[in-house]
Design an enzyme around this catalytic site. Structure first.
Site, short mmCIF file in Angstrom:
data_model
loop_
_atom_site.label_atom_id
_atom_site.label_comp_id
_atom_site.label_asym_id
_atom_site.label_seq_id
_atom_site.Cartn_x
_atom_site.Cartn_y
_atom_site.Cartn_z
CG HIS A 157 -1.93 -0.98 1.38
ND1 HIS A 157 -2.16 -1.69 2.53
CD2 HIS A 157 -2.86 -1.42 0.48
CE1 HIS A 157 -3.17 -2.52 2.35
NE2 HIS A 157 -3.62 -2.38 1.11
CE LYS B 265 -10.42 -7.66 2.40
NZ LYS B 265 -9.40 -6.68 1.96
NE ARG C 267 -2.56 -7.94 -4.07
CZ ARG C 267 -3.31 -8.37 -3.06
NH1 ARG C 267 -2.78 -8.53 -1.87
NH2 ARG C 267 -4.58 -8.65 -3.26
CB SER D 12 -4.45 -6.38 4.57
OG SER D 12 -3.93 -5.14 4.17
#
Ligand code: PNS
Length: 171
Positions: free
Chosen positions: A27, A51, A100, A139
């Site tokens: 990030h 989440k 990514r 994360s």
């Protein structure tokens, strides 16, 4: 609000939305690179309804703000609601997201199309490729490693390591 076809400086505002639970080295790299493309980058800590967060919103905002304090073009805030509405509020034409791997696009493309429909005319999502050496970081992995007491240094900055250690100790 309507955008012209030029790239006038006052229009080069972007929102970088995310849950940042916690902020990773990936990030941070994206924030630093993104900030060089715009005059103002609003990093927005939002709710990802899929989440259950480890860190409360206030701590996530504080961590991102602390780790980006040297970046004069970056501001950090929490937002409750749709990214598209935040973009309109701050006058951002661009939404910034990192990619990514190809798998990220399965989540990112529907979101980008939705934000395009939900936002002001001309709002676009801009993707930056994550640096190859940071593509393995997420994360979710960081939360898992933190909960089991693993070495977090390759994944997050020392300030984030400290915060996460305190968090799992107190749980
Ligand atoms: O860091 P994440 O968890 O991948 O970020 C996802 C996030 C927070 C950007 C996304 O869930 C989001 O935008 N939430 C706010 C609601 C919204 O605007 N959703 C997208 C349009 S349907």
């Amino acid at each position: 609000m309507r955008w012209g076809g030029d790239m006038a400086a006052e229009k080069r505002i972007a929102v970088y939305p995310g849950s940042f639970d916690p902020l990773t080295r990936g990030h941070l790299d994206l924030i630093q690179r993104g900030a060089r493309l715009v005059v103002r980058l609003v990093v927005a800590v939002l709710v990802n309804s899929a989440k259950e967060p480890l860190l409360p919103e206030a701590e996530r905002v504080e961590l991102v703000a602390r780790e980006t304090r040297e970046e004069s073009r970056v501001e950090v805030r929490a937002f409750h609601g749709l990214v598209a509405h935040l973009a309109a509020e701050v006058g951002a034409r661009w939404l910034l997201r990192g990619v990514r791997a190809a798998a990220d696009l399965e989540f990112e493309l529907p979101m980008a199309h939705s934000n395009h429909l939900l936002g002001q005319p001309g709002v676009e999502t801009v993707f930056l490729p994550a640096r190859p050496e940071l593509t393995f970081i997420s994360s979710r992995l960081v939360r898992e490693i933190a909960r089991s007491g693993g070495d977090l240094k390759p994944f997050v900055t020392p300030g984030v390591v400290k915060q996460l250690k305190a968090k799992v100790r107190d749980k």
